[in-house]
Design an enzyme around this catalytic site. Structure first.
Site, short mmCIF file in Angstrom:
data_model
loop_
_atom_site.label_atom_id
_atom_site.label_comp_id
_atom_site.label_asym_id
_atom_site.label_seq_id
_atom_site.Cartn_x
_atom_site.Cartn_y
_atom_site.Cartn_z
N ALA A 1 0.80 -1.01 0.12
CA ALA A 1 0.09 0.04 -0.03
C ALA A 1 0.83 1.19 0.00
CB ALA A 1 -0.93 -0.04 1.16
N GLY B 1 0.41 -5.08 0.68
CA GLY B 1 -0.82 -5.03 -0.40
C GLY B 1 -0.48 -5.53 -1.56
N GLU C 1 -1.12 -9.04 -1.39
CA GLU C 1 -2.65 -9.25 -1.01
C GLU C 1 -3.48 -9.27 -2.34
OE1 GLU C 1 -3.50 -7.97 3.54
OE2 GLU C 1 -2.26 -6.43 2.19
N GLU D 1 4.17 -5.90 7.09
CA GLU D 1 3.43 -4.83 7.61
C GLU D 1 3.87 -5.00 9.19
OE1 GLU D 1 0.84 -5.93 4.26
OE2 GLU D 1 2.31 -6.95 5.47
N1 T1G Z 1 4.64 3.24 -0.13
C1 T1G Z 1 5.14 4.62 -0.39
N2 T1G Z 1 6.54 4.95 -0.72
C2 T1G Z 1 7.39 3.75 -1.06
C3 T1G Z 1 6.87 2.15 -0.49
C4 T1G Z 1 5.39 2.25 -0.06
N3 T1G Z 1 5.04 1.07 0.15
N4 T1G Z 1 7.88 1.50 -0.74
C5 T1G Z 1 9.12 2.26 -1.03
N5 T1G Z 1 8.55 3.67 -1.09
C6 T1G Z 1 9.36 4.68 -1.69
C7 T1G Z 1 10.64 5.12 -0.70
O1 T1G Z 1 10.10 5.83 0.34
C8 T1G Z 1 11.43 5.79 -1.59
O2 T1G Z 1 11.09 7.07 -1.60
C9 T1G Z 1 11.54 5.05 -2.91
O3 T1G Z 1 10.20 4.31 -2.62
C10 T1G Z 1 12.16 3.95 -3.11
O4 T1G Z 1 12.15 3.08 -2.14
C11 T1G Z 1 -2.91 -2.96 3.41
C12 T1G Z 1 -1.01 -1.80 4.96
C13 T1G Z 1 10.16 -1.95 -1.81
C14 T1G Z 1 11.99 -3.27 -0.70
O5 T1G Z 1 6.54 -2.05 3.85
O6 T1G Z 1 10.69 -2.30 1.78
O7 T1G Z 1 0.91 -2.67 2.18
O8 T1G Z 1 13.20 8.21 -0.64
O9 T1G Z 1 14.75 3.61 -1.42
O10 T1G Z 1 15.86 0.17 -1.35
O11 T1G Z 1 -1.62 -4.76 4.08
O12 T1G Z 1 11.17 0.40 -0.40
O13 T1G Z 1 13.17 7.97 -2.98
O14 T1G Z 1 11.46 9.37 -2.24
O15 T1G Z 1 13.38 1.69 -0.03
O16 T1G Z 1 15.05 -0.65 -3.64
C15 T1G Z 1 4.13 -2.66 3.04
C16 T1G Z 1 8.28 -0.94 2.11
C17 T1G Z 1 3.42 -1.61 3.01
C18 T1G Z 1 7.65 -2.24 1.66
C19 T1G Z 1 12.61 -1.19 -2.34
N6 T1G Z 1 5.17 -2.65 2.05
N7 T1G Z 1 9.29 -0.68 1.02
O17 T1G Z 1 13.69 -0.84 -1.70
O18 T1G Z 1 14.28 1.23 -2.61
S1 T1G Z 1 2.02 -1.78 4.24
C20 T1G Z 1 6.31 -2.58 2.74
C21 T1G Z 1 10.57 -1.47 1.03
C22 T1G Z 1 0.74 -2.48 3.37
C23 T1G Z 1 -1.61 -3.59 3.29
C24 T1G Z 1 -0.47 -2.80 4.05
C25 T1G Z 1 11.53 -0.86 0.04
C26 T1G Z 1 11.48 -1.77 -1.10
P1 T1G Z 1 12.24 8.20 -1.89
P2 T1G Z 1 13.99 2.51 -1.41
P3 T1G Z 1 14.75 -0.05 -2.48
#
Ligand code: T1G
Length: 686
Positions: free
Chosen positions: A62, A101, A104, A124
């Site tokens: 998400a 998400g 999901e 999450e």
């Molecule tokens: N939402 C918004 N921005 C995100 C994002 C996300 N989920 N994931 C990454 N970014 C942005 C990050 O801030 C950065 O921005 C750029 O993308 C590159 O990321 C309903 C509630 C995917 C493994 O927890 O683990 O889904 O700094 O530098 O090293 O159940 O990002 O460039 O402006 O980290 O290659 C669950 C979180 C959400 C994954 C890539 N998902 N992301 O790593 O690049 S909760 C996560 C990561 C959810 C649902 C629930 C990593 C990555 P900027 P990066 P990277």
């Protein structure tokens, strides 16, 4: 460019998600998916829908930036219900890091094809949440219970191969997502791939699975995720309701606020004024000094694939350094970071010598010699003559004046502080200390190096102790004052470990070596103000030669793996109280934490006020990645925002009645309270 685009290839409708950088399931993606499915359901030409994503990854979750904002419909649970209920089978092609998400969405489709290199997970819990769009209900219907519960409560991703074996993927291919999607769509048409509606599958979590997880799952966040997964034994619609209820509860938790902040702290710190400056080439590295820090830094450069030349004064020190680095690489093999061949290939890139001229062609040279200004000035004087023009000349000093060191060279613009944390090849924090003459290219190149070393680099100005050690030097005093006023040091350690620190301050200083603090206190004695309270207990301990773990005794006594309180410390404390006419009093654990954090927050606010740190979130990143600050609080200034800045001010004012010199409300903190603002507001102003 639309976030979701559709293209027909015969009877296969290709639906492409394209929302850089990680295809987060933001509102445009959600609306795009719903519209696409609705339209394609009505299109008689279409027999199957093949969903995939452009860019480096399928949906990585998400959109975290939307959290805490007013909800924008359709929310992801609804999107997943629409995908699951689609009249046309949807096969989903997954690549990169399909997380949260994103997984999901995939679980709601009727078939899943992975592309090699894929990682799948429900992270999450790392954000203080739980899967909130059906992950805790649909995953246990596709894979066996233990796998589902592990993924949901640990947040750890699994490989594509493991997912195929577990039945989470129906197939694993190689190639471009668009091509794999078309092929997969045709496989469904040819009945080579059988669509299955996840909702129609039986939940596979057994009572035994739940019992074994209940026994080992600890902590508010993981326990709540387990509770949601437990609801998967209900009918799906009821299970989804229970998941949503628990998800909403998690969204409101402090743990979520702290962990979300920590997620963005790691990324925000790379946004610096010098971001647009041209970074120089970084192929080869040099290190001066083969002690613990020098060898650790050399190991970090080697692990990043850089050939390294390490300089030491004498041959036996050269051998010691090579031996230390070899042991560090051995440790990396044990941690599964390297195999034996890679270790040998890495070690082959190391040159250890006493000949400084071997550094002539290095792109970056990092000095890690004894913390003496005279020694550092001498080393940089030599480097100035030896190193090629354009080389980055860095010092690993942890508090000395970078400007003074740069001043002995003819090229202060190429001099910078790169403050690593021990062990340098393990600790993720790197303070990048920018001198008054440091060129933007030198800063940009240092951040590029940090990325190469997989470090979290934080930009710092020049002052005594930079960001981390300056704040540490201040709040550390609060523990000595509490100890002298009556709190046993072991109670202080225990209270802060309950708060979330991996180790209390007295145990940390025993680990680092009590002699280091002793040298600092002696150095500072010359200019310690008369009004400042000074506690001598630690000096008494050091005078006995008790320097902590390395001497088997410090504040604690170490016997193999066992640790016990050193009773003599309490005697030293009582003796000093009697000498100073202090009557011991008791402290609650809560008061200990409040005082410790009030001291940390106040000096952290001054570091922001003095523009040593660019933003409050930079201070938070320093403490999260270099000082073992509990991640679920998000860092000292996020803690302050969660606690309430007015509460922190009120506490400091209360403590100031007993010690007005130590407890002073920073101007910035008072301004924020008067303006009704938070540290996070300053982060947004960036
Ligand atoms: N939402 C918004 N921005 C995100 C994002 C996300 N989920 N994931 C990454 N970014 C942005 C990050 O801030 C950065 O921005 C750029 O993308 C590159 O990321 C309903 C509630 C995917 C493994 O927890 O683990 O889904 O700094 O530098 O090293 O159940 O990002 O460039 O402006 O980290 O290659 C669950 C979180 C959400 C994954 C890539 N998902 N992301 O790593 O690049 S909760 C996560 C990561 C959810 C649902 C629930 C990593 C990555 P900027 P990066 P990277």
């Amino acid at each position: 460019m639309a976030a979701v685009e559709t293209k027909l290839e015969g009877q296969v409708a290709l639906v492409k998600i394209d929302n850089p950088p990680v295809n987060a399931a933001g509102i445009d993606v959600r609306i795009g998916l719903v519209n696409a499915v609705r339209e394609l359901e009505e299109d008689d030409r279409v027999k199957v829908i093949a969903l995939y994503a452009a860019g480096r990854t399928f949906v990585a979750g998400a959109d975290i930036r939307e959290f805490g904002q007013p909800p924008k419909q359709p929310m992801l649970p609804e999107v997943c219900e629409i995908l699951e209920g689609s009249a046309k089978p949807i096969v989903c092609v997954l690549h990169g890091t399909t997380l949260g998400g994103g997984l999901e969405i995939a679980l709601s489709c009727q078939a899943r094809v992975g592309i090699k290199g894929l990682k799948l997970g429900l992270p999450e819990v790392n954000l203080g949440l739980l899967p909130g769009a059906g992950g805790t209900q649909r995953l246990p219907r596709l894979v066996e219970g233990m796998t589902a519960l592990t993924m949901i409560t640990s947040g750890k991703p699994i490989s594509a191969e493991a997912a195929l074996e577990a039945g989470l993927l129906d197939d694993l291919q190689d190639g471009d997502p668009a091509e794999v999607a078309l092929a997969a769509g045709r496989q469904v048409l040819d009945s080579a791939l059988t669509p299955r509606v996840t909702a129609h599958l039986e939940n596979r979590i057994t009572t035994n699975d739940l019992d074994s997880f209940r026994a080992k799952t600890r902590g508010e966040v993981a326990e709540r995720a387990l509770k949601a997964a437990e609801a998967s034994n209900l009918p799906l619609s009821d299970g989804l309701k229970e998941e949503r209820r628990l998800f909403t509860e998690a969204m409101a938790s402090n743990a979520h606020k702290g962990l979300k902040h920590a997620f963005f702290a790691e990324r925000a710190v790379s946004h610096i004024p010098e971001s647009n400056a041209e970074a120089r080439d970084l192929q080869t590295g040099g290190v001066i000094g083969g002690g613990t820090m020098g060898s650790g830094i050399a190991t970090a450069l080697l692990l990043a694939g850089m050939p390294v030349t390490l300089i030491e004064m004498e041959e036996d020190r050269v051998a010691f350094a090579r031996d230390t680095i070899t042991k560090n690489l051995e440790g990396a093999v044990k941690r599964g970071k390297l195999n034996a061949e890679q270790r040998d290939a890495t070690l082959a890139k190391l040159t250890c010598t006493t000949d400084m001229s071997a550094l002539a062609d290095a792109d970056v040279v990092i000095e890690a010699v004894f913390e003496s200004m005279d020694v550092k000035r001498e080393v940089f004087g030599k480097l100035d003559h030896i190193c090629k023009q354009g080389a980055i000349l860095a010092t690993n000093t942890s508090y000395l004046d970078v400007n003074e060191i740069a001043g002995v060279t003819s090229r202060p613009q190429d001099v910078i502080g790169l403050h690593f944390f021990s062990p340098a090849h393990v600790m993720r924090l790197l303070e990048v200390v920018v001198g008054k003459d440091t060129a933007p290219e030198t800063v940009a190149t240092s951040f590029k190096l940090a990325k190469k070393l997989r470090k979290v680099a934080v930009r710092s100005g020049v002052c005594d102790g930079f960001i981390g050690n300056r704040i540490l030097a201040h709040y550390r005093k609060s523990t000595a004052y509490m100890q002298l006023d009556g709190a046993p040091f072991e109670q202080i350690d225990a209270a802060l470990e309950d708060f979330g620190f991996a180790m209390g301050p007295f145990a940390v200083s025993d680990l680092a070596g009590q002699d280091i603090g002793w040298v600092t206190r002696k150095r500072q004695a010359a200019f310690r103000p008369d009004e400042e309270r000074y506690v001598e207990i630690a000096d008494r301990v050091c005078e006995q030669g008790w320097f902590g773990r390395k001497s088997g005794k410090g504040f604690y006594i170490y016997d193999g793996k066992n640790r016990s309180v050193n009773p003599t410390v309490a005697e030293f404390a009582q003796a000093e109280r009697e000498a100073k006419g202090i009557t011991a009093r008791s402290f609650t654990d809560a008061e200990i934490v409040d005082r410790y954090m009030a001291a940390m927050v106040s000096e952290a606010a001054r570091v922001v006020e003095d523009k040593i740190a660019l933003r409050p979130i930079d201070v938070d990143a320093v403490f999260l990645f270099g000082y073992g600050f509990p991640r679920h609080w998000g860092g000292p200034l996020q803690y302050a925002d969660i606690t309430g800045l007015a509460v922190i001010v009120q506490r400091i004012e209360q403590y100031a009645q007993e010690d007005p010199y130590y407890w002073q409300v920073p101007a910035l903190l008072r301004e924020l309270v008067e303006a009704g603002k938070t540290f996070n507001d300053l982060n947004k102003e960036g």
